[in-house]
Design a protein around this motif. Structure first.
Motif, mmCIF file in Angstrom:
data_model
loop_
_atom_site.group_PDB
_atom_site.id
_atom_site.type_symbol
_atom_site.label_atom_id
_atom_site.label_comp_id
_atom_site.label_asym_id
_atom_site.label_seq_id
_atom_site.Cartn_x
_atom_site.Cartn_y
_atom_site.Cartn_z
ATOM 1 N N LEU A 97 -0.112 -7.708 12.652
ATOM 2 C CA LEU A 97 0.314 -6.423 12.099
ATOM 3 C C LEU A 97 0.407 -6.480 10.576
ATOM 4 O O LEU A 97 0.046 -5.517 9.882
ATOM 5 N N GLY A 98 0.876 -7.605 10.046
ATOM 6 C CA GLY A 98 0.975 -7.751 8.598
ATOM 7 C C GLY A 98 -0.388 -7.727 7.927
ATOM 8 O O GLY A 98 -0.529 -7.190 6.815
ATOM 9 N N SER A 99 -1.410 -8.291 8.579
ATOM 10 C CA SER A 99 -2.758 -8.267 8.005
ATOM 11 C C SER A 99 -3.289 -6.843 7.929
ATOM 12 O O SER A 99 -3.884 -6.437 6.921
ATOM 13 N N ILE A 100 -3.062 -6.068 9.015
ATOM 14 C CA ILE A 100 -3.554 -4.685 9.028
ATOM 15 C C ILE A 100 -2.782 -3.828 8.033
ATOM 16 O O ILE A 100 -3.369 -3.121 7.199
ATOM 17 N N ALA A 101 -1.457 -3.896 8.120
ATOM 18 C CA ALA A 101 -0.633 -3.085 7.217
ATOM 19 C C ALA A 101 -0.816 -3.524 5.769
ATOM 20 O O ALA A 101 -0.850 -2.688 4.857
ATOM 21 N N GLY A 102 -0.933 -4.821 5.544
ATOM 22 C CA GLY A 102 -1.097 -5.319 4.185
ATOM 23 C C GLY A 102 -2.407 -4.890 3.561
ATOM 24 O O GLY A 102 -2.471 -4.642 2.351
ATOM 25 N N TRP A 103 -3.463 -4.788 4.387
ATOM 26 C CA TRP A 103 -4.752 -4.363 3.843
ATOM 27 C C TRP A 103 -4.650 -2.950 3.279
ATOM 28 O O TRP A 103 -5.217 -2.642 2.231
ATOM 29 N N PHE A 104 -3.925 -2.073 3.995
ATOM 30 C CA PHE A 104 -3.753 -0.702 3.513
ATOM 31 C C PHE A 104 -2.775 -0.648 2.343
ATOM 32 O O PHE A 104 -3.019 0.034 1.337
ATOM 33 N N ALA A 105 -1.631 -1.345 2.480
ATOM 34 C CA ALA A 105 -0.570 -1.218 1.482
ATOM 35 C C ALA A 105 -0.993 -1.755 0.130
ATOM 36 O O ALA A 105 -0.662 -1.177 -0.914
ATOM 37 N N THR A 106 -1.732 -2.863 0.120
ATOM 38 C CA THR A 106 -2.089 -3.491 -1.152
ATOM 39 C C THR A 106 -3.264 -2.810 -1.845
ATOM 40 O O THR A 106 -3.720 -3.289 -2.887
ATOM 41 N N GLN A 107 -3.748 -1.698 -1.278
ATOM 42 C CA GLN A 107 -4.722 -0.899 -2.004
ATOM 43 C C GLN A 107 -4.092 -0.285 -3.251
ATOM 44 O O GLN A 107 -4.794 0.095 -4.187
ATOM 45 N N ARG A 108 -2.764 -0.171 -3.227
ATOM 46 C CA ARG A 108 -2.033 0.407 -4.349
ATOM 47 C C ARG A 108 -0.947 -0.574 -4.790
ATOM 48 O O ARG A 108 -0.626 -1.541 -4.089
ATOM 49 N N THR A 109 -0.355 -0.315 -5.930
ATOM 50 C CA THR A 109 0.704 -1.176 -6.460
ATOM 51 C C THR A 109 1.912 -0.332 -6.834
ATOM 52 O O THR A 109 1.865 0.901 -6.841
ATOM 53 N N GLY A 110 2.995 -1.032 -7.151
ATOM 54 C CA GLY A 110 4.186 -0.359 -7.654
ATOM 55 C C GLY A 110 4.817 0.571 -6.641
ATOM 56 O O GLY A 110 4.957 0.240 -5.451
ATOM 57 N N THR A 111 5.178 1.760 -7.099
ATOM 58 C CA THR A 111 5.864 2.733 -6.252
ATOM 59 C C THR A 111 5.004 3.150 -5.073
ATOM 60 O O THR A 111 5.510 3.330 -3.958
ATOM 61 N N TYR A 112 3.700 3.290 -5.289
ATOM 62 C CA TYR A 112 2.812 3.710 -4.209
ATOM 63 C C TYR A 112 2.765 2.654 -3.097
ATOM 64 O O TYR A 112 2.749 2.988 -1.907
ATOM 65 N N PHE A 113 2.744 1.383 -3.484
ATOM 66 C CA PHE A 113 2.795 0.308 -2.492
ATOM 67 C C PHE A 113 4.086 0.396 -1.678
ATOM 68 O O PHE A 113 4.064 0.295 -0.445
ATOM 69 N N ALA A 114 5.217 0.569 -2.345
ATOM 70 C CA ALA A 114 6.502 0.648 -1.650
ATOM 71 C C ALA A 114 6.534 1.822 -0.685
ATOM 72 O O ALA A 114 7.039 1.702 0.444
ATOM 73 N N MET A 115 5.970 2.965 -1.085
ATOM 74 C CA MET A 115 5.971 4.135 -0.211
ATOM 75 C C MET A 115 5.074 3.931 1.011
ATOM 76 O O MET A 115 5.383 4.403 2.106
ATOM 77 N N ILE A 116 3.949 3.234 0.830
ATOM 78 C CA ILE A 116 3.069 2.960 1.967
ATOM 79 C C ILE A 116 3.768 2.054 2.977
ATOM 80 O O ILE A 116 3.697 2.282 4.198
ATOM 81 N N THR A 117 4.446 1.016 2.494
ATOM 82 C CA THR A 117 5.167 0.131 3.422
ATOM 83 C C THR A 117 6.271 0.888 4.151
ATOM 84 O O THR A 117 6.502 0.667 5.346
ATOM 85 N N LEU A 118 6.944 1.789 3.457
ATOM 86 C CA LEU A 118 7.973 2.608 4.101
ATOM 87 C C LEU A 118 7.358 3.513 5.157
ATOM 88 O O LEU A 118 7.916 3.673 6.257
ATOM 89 N N ALA A 119 6.208 4.109 4.853
ATOM 90 C CA ALA A 119 5.559 5.001 5.811
ATOM 91 C C ALA A 119 5.120 4.252 7.065
ATOM 92 O O ALA A 119 5.273 4.754 8.190
ATOM 93 N N ILE A 120 4.578 3.050 6.890
ATOM 94 C CA ILE A 120 4.146 2.254 8.048
ATOM 95 C C ILE A 120 5.346 1.897 8.918
ATOM 96 O O ILE A 120 5.294 1.997 10.159
ATOM 97 N N ALA A 121 6.439 1.484 8.301
ATOM 98 C CA ALA A 121 7.635 1.135 9.060
ATOM 99 C C ALA A 121 8.200 2.348 9.785
ATOM 100 O O ALA A 121 8.632 2.252 10.946
ATOM 101 N N GLU A 122 8.210 3.506 9.133
ATOM 102 C CA GLU A 122 8.713 4.724 9.779
ATOM 103 C C GLU A 122 7.813 5.142 10.928
ATOM 104 O O GLU A 122 8.286 5.672 11.944
ATOM 105 N N LEU A 123 6.512 4.912 10.797
ATOM 106 C CA LEU A 123 5.588 5.209 11.883
ATOM 107 C C LEU A 123 5.901 4.371 13.112
ATOM 108 O O LEU A 123 5.978 4.884 14.238
ATOM 109 N N VAL A 124 6.086 3.075 12.900
ATOM 110 C CA VAL A 124 6.425 2.192 14.028
ATOM 111 C C VAL A 124 7.778 2.568 14.614
ATOM 112 O O VAL A 124 7.961 2.609 15.838
ATOM 113 N N HIS A 125 8.742 2.874 13.748
ATOM 114 C CA HIS A 125 10.088 3.225 14.206
ATOM 115 C C HIS A 125 10.086 4.507 15.025
ATOM 116 O O HIS A 125 10.834 4.648 16.006
#
Length: 429
Positions: A97-125
């Motif tokens: 899961l980290g490989s898949i989510a990381g591939w998407f999240a690391t397309q961006r940096t900074g605030t955008y990266f943090a928001m993508i990780t939050l969105a992925i976690a909220e999706l799973v939740h």
């Protein structure tokens, strides 16, 4: 280096001796502290070393937990996956899961990266309660630890040693990772990713790998959580768990390798010990986080190093009064703040308001095994006096620090004996 090795060896020896020193209840708390420490150390690989702030690391902890509990039910702790090796399943699914989510999240940096990780976690939740076949709905998924390798894993002591073994192994592997060339490049991601890209490195691939490794060890922590509780519920995907690992890491100190582990262990024990005493323990945790961010950017783990540098700079005899004043200020301000918060919480509670309506009087409030009358000025003078004393000690500590720095500046500006002789000779000539 030798001192650090001796400290680590002493710490490991103390951890090995804990089952002989603690009750079963405290030993269970020690298990949770080890799991939280491992989770924070895994998170720090991404945040502290890689410079990527993730708001959704509970997703990989939870996936590792559910993968492990399903493996426990599927294989029964036997065959190729005996009970002590079951956290490997959590590591594998956390890595995937980290490989898949990381591939998407690391397309961006900074605030955008943090928001993508939050969105992925909220999706799973949000999906977890609806996928009852995988996550068991509100009841969750239960299992049992089965005997293996001559152990029945029925006692808290055996679970503690199993958790300790995995925690030490994973922390050691994470430390060895920091000594590798890829680990050095991870620090480069934090310091200057544009420079790495200019030098020809695949920054996106490196970020994805770091994300996946962090998620893998987070999955191990989730697996150990299931091994301890023998059950998993979709609550492990709750955003509060992601927030907790961020708070614990920064309170401990993300710039030090073991800082997040220290912070997680301290705050887990704090919650275990204080949550039964007061309903405001989360408020205290938030206040501590704010104070650490404002006055101790290196975290609680950085305090010994700060004191050591001051001793090297000013001398032991000059620094000890400063340390004593600082400790006295912290204790006095903390006592006054806790007294005031607990007194106000009781006075503004619904039960207290109901007692006032029923009796038409301000009843006494029990605090520190003593009754305090909210209508009495003495009751409010106690926290005010403690806060005033703490503020005075803090002011004296700042004055002491300023005086030491001023004396150091004067000594640095004053000429040495040889320089003075040269000046005199030059003047005579």
């Amino acid at each position: 280096m030798k001192t650090a090795f001796l400290c680590v060896a002493a710490g490991v020896a103390a951890l090995l001796a804990l089952p002989f020193l603690l009750s079963q209840g405290l030993l269970n708390a020690a298990v949770q502290m080890l799991i939280a420490a491992l989770f924070a150390t895994a998170y720090n690989l991404l945040c502290g070393q890689g410079g990527m702030l993730s708001f959704g690391h509970a997703a990989y902890f939870g996936v590792g937990a559910f993968a492990t509990v399903h493996a426990m039910n599927a294989v029964g702790g036997a065959g190729l996956l005996p009970t002590p090796l079951l956290p490997v399943v959590g590591a594998v699914f956390g890595l995937l899961l980290g490989s898949i989510a990381g591939w998407f999240a690391t397309q961006r940096t900074g605030t955008y990266f943090a928001m993508i990780t939050l969105a992925i976690a909220e999706l799973v939740h949000s999906l977890a309660p609806h996928l009852k076949g995988l996550f068991g709905g509100e009841a969750g998924v239960s299992s049992m630890r089965m005997p293996a390798w001559g152990f029945d894993f029925g006692s808290t002591t055996q679970v503690y040693y199993l958790t300790l073994g995995w925690a030490l192994l994973c922390v050691a592997l994470l430390y060895l990772y920091t000594r590798t060339p890829m680990g050095r490049l991870t620090f480069g991601l934090r310091e200057n990713s544009h420079r790495l890209r200019f030098l020809g490195y695949d920054v996106h691939g490196l970020g994805t790998a770091v994300f996946a490794i962090s998620a893998m060890f987070s999955g191990v922590a989730g697996g150990l959580q299931v091994m301890s509780n023998e059950s998993a519920n979709y609550v492990v995907f709750d955003p509060s768990l992601s927030a907790a690992v961020i708070l614990n890491s920064y309170i401990g100190g993300v710039k030090m390798f073991l800082g997040p582990a220290f912070g997680a262990a301290i705050m887990t024990f704090f919650g275990y010990a204080v949550s039964d005493l007061t309903q405001s323990w989360l408020l205290y945790q938030g206040i501590l986080f704010v104070l650490v961010m404002m006055f101790m950017p290196t975290g609680l783990a950085g305090l010994p190093g700060m004191v050591r540098r001051l001793v090297q700079r000013f001398g032991f005899a000059q620094v000890m009064p400063l340390v004593a004043l600082s400790c006295g200020a912290a204790l006095s301000l903390g006592a006054g703040g806790v007294f005031l918060v607990e007194l106000l919480r009781r006075v503004f509670s619904q039960d207290y308001r109901a007692a006032i309506v029923a009796g038409n009087d301000w009843p006494a409030v029990t605090l520190l095994s003593r009754d305090w009358l909210p209508g009495s000025p003495i009751t409010w003078l106690v926290p005010v006096a403690l806060l005033a004393v703490g503020a005075a000690l803090a002011w004296l500590a700042r004055r002491r620090r300023a005086a030491l720095e001023a004396a150091e500046a004067v000594d640095a500006a004053a000429p040495t004996a040889l320089e003075a002789d040269a000046i005199v000779k030059e003047g005579l000539a």
